[in-house]
Design a protein around this motif. Sequence first.
Motif, PDB file in Angstrom:
ATOM      1  N   GLY A  58       0.817  -1.212   0.000  1.00 52.45           N
ATOM      2  CA  GLY A  58       0.000   0.000   0.000  1.00 52.45           C
ATOM      3  C   GLY A  58       0.843   1.251   0.000  1.00 52.45           C
ATOM      4  N   LEU A  59       1.892   1.274   0.851  1.00 55.57           N
ATOM      5  CA  LEU A  59       2.746   2.459   0.928  1.00 55.57           C
ATOM      6  C   LEU A  59       3.517   2.657  -0.374  1.00 55.57           C
ATOM      7  N   SER A  60       3.961   1.567  -0.976  1.00 60.40           N
ATOM      8  CA  SER A  60       4.655   1.662  -2.257  1.00 60.40           C
ATOM      9  C   SER A  60       3.749   2.257  -3.336  1.00 60.40           C
ATOM     10  N   LEU A  61       2.496   1.843  -3.356  1.00 58.31           N
ATOM     11  CA  LEU A  61       1.548   2.355  -4.348  1.00 58.31           C
ATOM     12  C   LEU A  61       1.241   3.831  -4.109  1.00 58.31           C
ATOM     13  N   LEU A  62       1.102   4.229  -2.840  1.00 58.83           N
ATOM     14  CA  LEU A  62       0.853   5.646  -2.544  1.00 58.83           C
ATOM     15  C   LEU A  62       2.048   6.503  -2.938  1.00 58.83           C
ATOM     16  N   ASN A  63       3.245   6.050  -2.612  1.00 57.12           N
ATOM     17  CA  ASN A  63       4.442   6.808  -2.984  1.00 57.12           C
ATOM     18  C   ASN A  63       4.581   6.917  -4.498  1.00 57.12           C
ATOM     19  N   GLN A  64       4.228   5.852  -5.190  1.00 59.70           N
ATOM     20  CA  GLN A  64       4.234   5.893  -6.645  1.00 59.70           C
ATOM     21  C   GLN A  64       3.248   6.936  -7.155  1.00 59.70           C
ATOM     22  N   GLY A  65       2.070   6.976  -6.527  1.00 60.14           N
ATOM     23  CA  GLY A  65       1.066   7.966  -6.917  1.00 60.14           C
ATOM     24  C   GLY A  65       1.527   9.385  -6.685  1.00 60.14           C
ATOM     25  N   ILE A  66       2.206   9.621  -5.563  1.00 64.79           N
ATOM     26  CA  ILE A  66       2.736  10.955  -5.266  1.00 64.79           C
ATOM     27  C   ILE A  66       3.834  11.319  -6.260  1.00 64.79           C
ATOM     28  N   ARG A  89      -5.911  11.365   2.942  1.00 67.57           N
ATOM     29  CA  ARG A  89      -6.664  11.983   4.039  1.00 67.57           C
ATOM     30  C   ARG A  89      -7.406  10.919   4.838  1.00 67.57           C
ATOM     31  N   PHE A  90      -8.063   9.989   4.163  1.00 67.11           N
ATOM     32  CA  PHE A  90      -8.828   8.943   4.833  1.00 67.11           C
ATOM     33  C   PHE A  90      -7.913   8.057   5.678  1.00 67.11           C
ATOM     34  N   LEU A  91      -6.796   7.643   5.120  1.00 56.01           N
ATOM     35  CA  LEU A  91      -5.874   6.763   5.829  1.00 56.01           C
ATOM     36  C   LEU A  91      -5.229   7.471   7.024  1.00 56.01           C
ATOM     37  N   PHE A  92      -4.939   8.758   6.882  1.00 59.75           N
ATOM     38  CA  PHE A  92      -4.376   9.530   7.986  1.00 59.75           C
ATOM     39  C   PHE A  92      -5.380   9.658   9.129  1.00 59.75           C
ATOM     40  N   ASN A  94      -7.724   7.763   9.905  1.00 58.64           N
ATOM     41  CA  ASN A  94      -7.989   6.474  10.518  1.00 58.64           C
ATOM     42  C   ASN A  94      -6.741   5.866  11.155  1.00 58.64           C
ATOM     43  N   GLY A  95      -5.713   6.684  11.317  1.00 55.55           N
ATOM     44  CA  GLY A  95      -4.533   6.261  12.040  1.00 55.55           C
ATOM     45  C   GLY A  95      -3.635   5.298  11.297  1.00 55.55           C
ATOM     46  N   ILE A  96      -3.803   5.210   9.981  1.00 64.53           N
ATOM     47  CA  ILE A  96      -3.013   4.268   9.190  1.00 64.53           C
ATOM     48  C   ILE A  96      -1.762   4.942   8.634  1.00 64.53           C
ATOM     49  N   LEU A  97      -1.856   6.227   8.293  1.00 64.50           N
ATOM     50  CA  LEU A  97      -0.699   7.013   7.870  1.00 64.50           C
ATOM     51  C   LEU A  97      -0.382   8.058   8.932  1.00 64.50           C
ATOM     52  N   ASN A  98       0.831   8.605   8.888  1.00 57.51           N
ATOM     53  CA  ASN A  98       1.207   9.653   9.824  1.00 57.51           C
ATOM     54  C   ASN A  98       1.398  10.982   9.096  1.00 57.51           C
TER      55      ASN A  98
END
Length: 396
Positions: A58-66, A89-92, A94-98
């Motif tokens: 998931g983090l790899s995909l988000l970083n790719q998107g950014i 925003r949703f993941l942050f 919900n305490g999943i991202l910082n």
Amino acid sequence: MIDNKKIHSKLTEIANIILKKDYAEVRNNGLYDGTSGIALFCFLYYKEFGIQTFWDKGLSLLNQGIDIAGDNSDTSIFNGLSGLTWTCRFLFENGILNNEDVGFLEEADDYLYKKMIYGISQNDLDFFHGSIGIATYFASRMIKKKETEKYISDCVTMLQKSCIKDEQGCRWLFYNKKFPDMYTTNLGLSHGMASIVILLSKIYRLYNNENEVLSLTLKESVKFLLQQRFSDVRRSLFPKWAQNIDKVMHSRMGLCNGDLGIALSIYHAAKSLNDQALIQHSIDCFLHSAQRNNNLPLDMIYDCAICHGTAGIALIFFRMYKNTGIEELKNAYEFWFNKTLNMASFENGLAGFKTWRGSLVENNYTLLTGIAGIGLSLLSLISKEDLFWDECLLLS
């Protein structure tokens, strides 16, 4: 009845296929049709089962998107930047991202605000592909970030100025590719009025139900939707377009267009306005739709995708059962989830699923039309807690 073992088995199969896929060539960072939606599945699967490799994916995909945000000029929730920002925003929240993971949101907000305002000025009011999707992101962000209140206020002001008011109520005009020389009113969730009504309902609640002008706009918008109901008995209660300009006998059964999205918008408005009569009207629409399960081709249901397939239908009935506790809606979501499992029959599909594309079917990994969305729907059914991820589809 739902067989949880079958749900778990299919969900695990989907998850492993998503995990093994290499997305390096994907240049779309949107929520519905890009890397953000697949990342959302990975993170929520990790949250439910604690398997670290899904967090990493998931983090790899988000970083790719950014990383590709600067190369992708699309700002829609479907294909572009507002889909990425909604996911982060949703993941942050919900305490999943910082904080470090979402530091880019401040800069993105200013850019998206300009795109939203320009889109509304051009009547680009599409939820999936236009300004309403961006506005939905800002409405979700306003709860935690008061600075976005100006963005929402300007959006509401422009929507109120651009709406057409007459004896039928309040409506907006949308581009219709079937009739390219004219603008008319689409009634559905994905590209039409239902999404605007839900957006305004959410904003009205953010204003603590105290904005009288917005209250009137909501009431008049719902009035217009109800005016479009077929006067005779048909398979659907509403057409796709106002005044049924394309002369269909009935609209499709699905999340994207038709009765389900319209009923959902009436329900959201009714809850915001505390209108019990409207709540009952929306429930009557859902109960009518719950009976449409005996002829999938006639209702234009050809696959299991969230957008126009069985998983999206199941997800709507599931959410509405949780909202109301009505047994018929429980029966409906169980039927459509079971139908989703039974339709996973393609030997060369992804966990048995393929996506319908006109005369073709294809493998698809995305949230709206692929297995990430089907997986999220199944995850909703068995999850220990309700994270309300379906907010991105305007369901919650």
